[in-house]
Enzyme design. Structure first.
Site, mmCIF file in Angstrom:
data_model
loop_
_atom_site.group_PDB
_atom_site.id
_atom_site.type_symbol
_atom_site.label_atom_id
_atom_site.label_comp_id
_atom_site.label_asym_id
_atom_site.label_seq_id
_atom_site.Cartn_x
_atom_site.Cartn_y
_atom_site.Cartn_z
ATOM 1 N N HIS A 114 -70.885 -43.182 34.653
ATOM 2 C CA HIS A 114 -72.292 -42.971 34.309
ATOM 3 C C HIS A 114 -72.747 -41.621 34.873
ATOM 4 O O HIS A 114 -72.295 -41.205 35.945
ATOM 5 C CB HIS A 114 -73.152 -44.107 34.880
ATOM 6 C CG HIS A 114 -74.550 -44.060 34.350
ATOM 7 N ND1 HIS A 114 -75.498 -43.201 34.851
ATOM 8 C CD2 HIS A 114 -75.143 -44.730 33.335
ATOM 9 C CE1 HIS A 114 -76.624 -43.365 34.171
ATOM 10 N NE2 HIS A 114 -76.436 -44.280 33.248
ATOM 11 N N GLU A 186 -74.350 -41.343 26.335
ATOM 12 C CA GLU A 186 -75.678 -41.324 26.928
ATOM 13 C C GLU A 186 -76.020 -39.883 27.315
ATOM 14 O O GLU A 186 -75.634 -39.427 28.408
ATOM 15 C CB GLU A 186 -75.704 -42.199 28.190
ATOM 16 C CG GLU A 186 -75.236 -43.615 27.960
ATOM 17 C CD GLU A 186 -75.739 -44.565 29.040
ATOM 18 O OE1 GLU A 186 -76.428 -45.514 28.691
ATOM 19 O OE2 GLU A 186 -75.462 -44.317 30.230
HETATM 20 P P1 13P Z 1 -82.687 -45.974 30.329
HETATM 21 O O1 13P Z 1 -82.585 -46.924 29.169
HETATM 22 O O2 13P Z 1 -83.600 -46.468 31.401
HETATM 23 O O3 13P Z 1 -83.020 -44.567 29.871
HETATM 24 O O4 13P Z 1 -81.260 -45.896 31.015
HETATM 25 C C1 13P Z 1 -80.123 -45.790 30.201
HETATM 26 C C2 13P Z 1 -78.905 -45.890 31.010
HETATM 27 O O5 13P Z 1 -78.628 -45.056 31.851
HETATM 28 C C3 13P Z 1 -78.036 -47.045 30.802
HETATM 29 O O6 13P Z 1 -76.876 -46.903 31.527
#
Ligand code: 13P
Length: 268
Positions: A114, A186
């Site tokens: 992450h 992400e």
């Molecule tokens: P948010 O949905 O709070 O932006 O976070 C996404 C995330 O990092 C999931 O791992």
């Protein structure tokens, strides 16, 4: 795609949340028992979907027990994950937790790479590779997170950047290992309080690139970053998106249940 029921597109939609550094044991149990009750009461709720939740390490075992049901035989069908695990099996790694340990606590999946871990805890492409291999060696799914900073997006290099991250982490894996790998794209600029939701247009090219390279080999490719009840359906409609990985919107059970309903309707 090898898990569960299929949607009209023939793909299981993975809809999940990481609680990040949130929730006491009592809060984790409440959420898990509410989720299990909703899934048992409303069997269609997860049709075509694979729900997953990723508690902090402290709450994996308690959450696992709740999801398994009182007799341990009433599984709610939720995949349980860990937010991180070390690549070594055991040893002098103070403060770390290994894949066998999170598996022992009930985790079936390990989240790896992450952006918060890359930024604050020195996660690199190399450590993500070791961790993916450790997870697969122990039969757990690996959820590999990739994503570019805003400067890379502005330079028009998003696709190249995330492909490099994914190739680096997945290199050398057999197809059998890739069968248990999920990728979550992400974009860093879209995550959390300081993020802004990505537009569908901004996501098309990165997902085309990911789909072209990994669509046939990994179990699924998910989107994460400021997913909310207003944008979930359109994000799921992007070609190559097999699911959503959600933070804030799913930290309260009601938000997560709403997302499952939106995803279920969208795939129906
Ligand atoms: P948010 O949905 O709070 O932006 O976070 C996404 C995330 O990092 C999931 O791992």
């Amino acid at each position: 795609m090898s898990v569960g029921a299929s949607t009209v597109q023939g793909r299981t939609r993975w809809i999940g949340t990481s609680w990040k550094m949130n929730k006491t044991l009592a809060e984790a149990r409440d959420y898990a028992s509410g989720l299990a009750a909703a899934l048992r009461a409303e069997p269609g709720l997860a049709a075509g979907l694979q729900p997953f939740i990723i508690p902090p390490h402290t709450a994996i075992a308690a959450t696992s027990r709740v999801l398994a049901g009182p007799q341990g035989e009433d599984d709610a069908g939720v995949v349980l994950g860990a937010q991180n695990a070390h690549w070594e099996e055991s040893g002098a790694w103070t403060g770390e937790v290994s894949v066998p340990q999170v598996r022992d606590a009930g985790a079936q999946l390990v989240e790896i790479g992450h952006s918060e871990r890359r930024e604050h805890f020195g996660e690199t492409v190399e450590t993500t590779r070791w961790k993916v291999q450790a997870a697969r060696r122990h039969g757990l799914r690996a959820l590999l997170c990739i994503g570019e900073p805003g400067s890379v997006r502005d330079a028009g290099e998003s696709a190249a950047y995330i492909l490099d991250q994914a190739r680096g982490a997945l290199q050398g894996l057999s197809q059998e290992d890739l069968d248990g790998v999920l990728i979550a794209y992400e974009p860093i600029w879209a995550i959390g309080e300081n993020g802004r939701p990505a537009t569908v247009e901004e996501l098309r090219k990165p997902f085309r690139a990911l789909e072209a390279e990994f669509g046939e080999t990994v179990e699924g490719i998910l989107y994460g970053g400021s997913v909310n009840l207003d944008n979930a359906a359109e994000l799921l409609g992007i070609d190559g998106v097999d699911g959503l990985f959600v933070g804030r919107t799913a930290w309260q059970l009601e938000g997560y249940l709403q997302l499952l309903r939106i995803a279920g309707r969208q795939g129906a």
